[in-house]
Motif scaffolding. Structure first.
Motif, PDB file in Angstrom:
ATOM      1  N   GLN A 207       0.822  -1.203   0.000  1.00 14.54           N
ATOM      2  CA  GLN A 207       0.000   0.000   0.000  1.00 14.54           C
ATOM      3  C   GLN A 207       0.862   1.261   0.000  1.00 14.54           C
ATOM      4  N   ALA A 208       1.948   1.202   0.787  1.00 16.67           N
ATOM      5  CA  ALA A 208       2.856   2.346   0.824  1.00 16.67           C
ATOM      6  C   ALA A 208       3.441   2.584  -0.559  1.00 16.67           C
ATOM      7  N   TYR A 209       3.801   1.472  -1.215  1.00 19.07           N
ATOM      8  CA  TYR A 209       4.388   1.582  -2.552  1.00 19.07           C
ATOM      9  C   TYR A 209       3.380   2.175  -3.529  1.00 19.07           C
ATOM     10  N   ILE A 210       2.153   1.654  -3.485  1.00 23.71           N
ATOM     11  CA  ILE A 210       1.109   2.136  -4.392  1.00 23.71           C
ATOM     12  C   ILE A 210       0.827   3.611  -4.151  1.00 23.71           C
ATOM     13  N   SER A 211       0.706   3.986  -2.862  1.00 24.96           N
ATOM     14  CA  SER A 211       0.345   5.386  -2.621  1.00 24.96           C
ATOM     15  C   SER A 211       1.497   6.316  -2.975  1.00 24.96           C
ATOM     16  N   GLN A 212       2.732   5.800  -2.810  1.00 26.44           N
ATOM     17  CA  GLN A 212       3.868   6.624  -3.219  1.00 26.44           C
ATOM     18  C   GLN A 212       3.841   6.841  -4.725  1.00 26.44           C
ATOM     19  N   LYS A 213       3.534   5.745  -5.441  1.00 29.28           N
ATOM     20  CA  LYS A 213       3.480   5.828  -6.893  1.00 29.28           C
ATOM     21  C   LYS A 213       2.351   6.747  -7.319  1.00 29.28           C
ATOM     22  N   GLU A 214       1.212   6.564  -6.670  1.00 33.15           N
ATOM     23  CA  GLU A 214       0.061   7.388  -7.028  1.00 33.15           C
ATOM     24  C   GLU A 214       0.312   8.851  -6.709  1.00 33.15           C
ATOM     25  N   PHE A 215       1.052   9.059  -5.589  1.00 29.33           N
ATOM     26  CA  PHE A 215       1.333  10.449  -5.222  1.00 29.33           C
ATOM     27  C   PHE A 215       2.155  11.122  -6.311  1.00 29.33           C
ATOM     28  N   ASN A 218      -0.094  11.591  -9.338  1.00 25.89           N
ATOM     29  CA  ASN A 218      -1.110  12.629  -9.173  1.00 25.89           C
ATOM     30  C   ASN A 218      -0.493  14.016  -9.062  1.00 25.89           C
TER      31      ASN A 218
END
Lengths: 419, 224
Positions: A207-215, A218
């Motif tokens: 999740q941390a990886y995904i949200s970092q990527k999404e951040f 975005n």
């Protein structure tokens, strides 16, 4: 050392030591018991036989003949010793073999005459018994031990199976490529706890990886529109008729900064797009064409720094890959080779079906290899460098399964990509 | 020339309108999907600037509707997405061009001019500025009907400045136009001077007055 080997080895060592100690101890204890038994027999025989002898001598003046050789009576000098029991080896009259015997020597006084009474009991049978008991015992122990080892081994394998499975899955897991890990339920509580903990851990890091990527995605994305507005307003400002030179320079500087921001943004978006595998189209790509085209495009920059470009021996690599990514790969390598070069330096490009090698002169020391492909790790003071080029190169190599290596040899910084 | 700007970011729309008006384009705007569909159905435009992510719908649907109704409006997709699949999808659906945010207004103006030129049916692909004539189909330039031999970069430079005539075009925009969007080296803009010098020399040698003015260090302006 493997876990299974470790436990089995401890068991095995303990068992062998126990066997080595137990069998002799057992042997001696048995022997002791047998000897005590025989000795009691001897003493019992003696107490039974002395009255008989005494009676016989008193009645007949001499002792009765003993039918076997196990009892002997003879006159002896007077002797005040106590009874003694010893182990002797005596020649057997029938088998002519030395036979171990237990011998009781006793002195008796009959009618003022001193006699020596000797009673013997052969230990052959008992020894044979001991031997067979020990052998049977040893075999039993050995079988028990082997059985235990095998059971223990199988059981351990069975028990640790989920552990090894988890280990295999963890080893194969790549946070940037796979979904969070899903582990099987085990019948053993500890392993279940372990699996749960691992699952939670990978879930969190995923999740941390995904949200970092999404951040990144975005942030870069959302910045595009304000950047577009900013850039457009600057261009409109440039159109005003009454600009002083000072103002014009300021506007120009702002335009360049805006340009940098927009390039930075585009490269960040590009990186996330590479990570998201959004370049699936593949075609046959000639790397030589790309190199030639880009060198042509960078002609001016090359001339300005007076760089010597060596492109021999120039083969070609025809690869099935994504054209846009291949171009980005080469363009980043070449533009780095130009940007970080010195005045009057050189660039050497070598290409064949197996590899692309871009070498350039530049700063006189090797670059730190461990930080080379990390985001925003700039090695030059050049403020125009974005610090994303090599990360893009690295990511492109990663998804195409190319190997990239950096070496510093003979004053040249060499990047080699093996296809 | 009528242009429809389909874009929800108000400030960006204002800037585009201001810039394009000075080129004598007639600009209409549509801030959302619904308005865009209504306008596209009711009117014809020479060029539509189409944002893909719109409040209320996808810009590509507007494009699909246009093509389904056999409308001949030129379409330039303007997107913050710069994804290759979007670009390919848009172009496959019949868009004429694709521009990624952020873009230069001068670049936008040049692309609009190109789209409109391409869609002209009278065969006139000539751009005439006093004694200079640019033939955009043959990619040749002549001064007083005498051909001028320009390199590809010089031709691109002249066309870019000419389509943005009487406006200051920034160095950054010129550099990007000349070396392509994906270029990595934008560190210095010196190479523009070299091309500019050669272009001016060739034009004046052919008998054209010096129309190209350097505006401080900021950019260039083609004044006619």
């Amino acid at each position: 050392m493997q876990l299974l080997k470790r436990t089995v080895r401890s068991y095995f060592l303990y068992s062998v030591v126990m066997l080595l100690i137990a069998i002799p101890v057992f042997y001696f204890v048995l022997k002791e018991i047998v000897i005590t038994n025989i000795d009691e027999d001897l003493l019992a025989t003696k107490t039974r036989i002395i009255p008989l002898i005494r009676q016989s001598i008193l009645e007949h003046g001499q002792s009765a003949e003993f039918p076997d050789h196990d009892i002997s009576l003879e006159k002896a000098p007077r002797h005040m010793e106590k009874d003694s029991i010893t182990t002797i080896d005596e020649l057997d009259t029938t088998s002519f073999q030395l036979v171990p015997k237990r011998l009781l020597t006793s002195h008796v006084l009959i009618n003022q005459d001193s006699y020596r009474l000797q009673v013997r009991i052969s230990m052959t049978n008992q020894n044979a018994l001991i031997k067979s008991i020990i052998i049977v015992q040893a075999i039993l122990l050995l079988v028990l031990l082997i059985g235990l080892l095998i059971i223990n081994r199988n059981l351990s394998e069975q028990i640790w199976k989920p552990f090894y499975k988890t280990l295999r899955q963890l080893n194969a897991h790549k946070i940037d490529q796979d979904a969070p890990i899903v582990l099987d339920k085990s019948s053993i509580k500890e392993f279940n706890d372990l699996n749960d903990a691992i699952q939670r851990l990978t879930q969190r890091s995923y999740q941390a990886y995904i949200s970092q990527k999404e951040f990144t995605e975005n942030a870069a994305h959302e910045l595009q529109t304000p950047l577009a507005v900013f850039q457009a307003k600057l261009e409109l400002l440039m159109q005003s008729a009454s600009l002083s030179e000072e103002q014009a320079v300021l506007i120009s500087d702002m335009a360049m900064a805006a340009q940098r921001m927009s390039r930075l943004n585009k490269n960040l978006l590009l990186l996330t797009r590479i990570e998201n595998n959004q370049f699936p189209e593949k075609e046959r790509v000639s790397f030589q064409d790309i190199v030639q085209k880009l060198l042509q495009q960078y002609q001016h920059q090359i001339e300005q720094k007076q760089l010597a470009v060596q492109t021999d021996p120039q083969g070609d690599a025809l690869l099935e890959t994504n054209r846009a990514l291949a171009e980005m790969l080469v363009s980043n390598l070449l533009s780095n080779a130009i940007r970080h070069n010195k005045e009057g330096g050189m660039i050497r490009v070598r290409l064949d079906q197996q590899r692309l090698e871009v070498a350039n002169s530049g700063q006189a020391s090797s670059l730190p290899a461990d930080k080379l492909y990390q985001r925003f790790q700039r090695n030059s003071t050049d403020s125009n460098s974005l610090g994303l080029g090599l990360e893009i190169v690295h990511k492109i190599c990663l998804i195409n399964h190319y190997a990239i290596a950096y070496t510093f040899e003979g004053g040249l910084h060499v990047f080699t990509i093996r296809f | 020339m009528k242009i429809l700007i389909v874009e929800d970011e108000k400030e960006l729309v204002n800037s585009m309108v201001t810039y394009l008006k000075s080129e004598n384009y007639l600009c209409e705007t549509a801030p959302d999907f619904k308005t865009a569909m209504e306008k596209v159905e009711s009117f014809d435009y020479d060029c539509i600037l189409l944002d893909i992510t719109l409040p209320g719908g996808n810009g590509l649907h507007v494009l699909r509707e246009l093509k389904a109704n056999r409308k001949t409006d030129g379409v330039i997709i303007i997107s913050a997405k710069n994804s290759i699949s979007d670009r390919i999808e848009g172009l496959n659906m019949g868009a004429d061009d694709y521009l990624t945010k952020p873009f230069h207004l001068s670049e936008l103006s040049a692309r609009i001019a190109a789209v409109i030129r391409r869609r002209r049916f009278d065969g006139s692909k000539l751009l005439t500025l006093n004694e200079i004539t640019i033939d955009t189909s043959a990619k040749t330039v002549s001064v007083n009907n005498k051909g001028v031999d320009l390199t590809k970069k010089e031709y691109d430079l002249l066309l870019y400045l000419a389509t943005n005539k009487n406006r200051v075009v920034s160095k950054v925009a010129i550099a990007e136009n000349l070396s392509g969007e994906e270029t990595n080296i934008m560190d210095n803009y010196d190479f523009i001077y070299a091309h500019m010098k050669n272009l001016k020399k060739k034009l004046s040698a052919a008998g054209s007055p010096d129309y190209i003015k350097a505006i401080y260090g900021m950019g260039y302006k083609f004044e006619v």
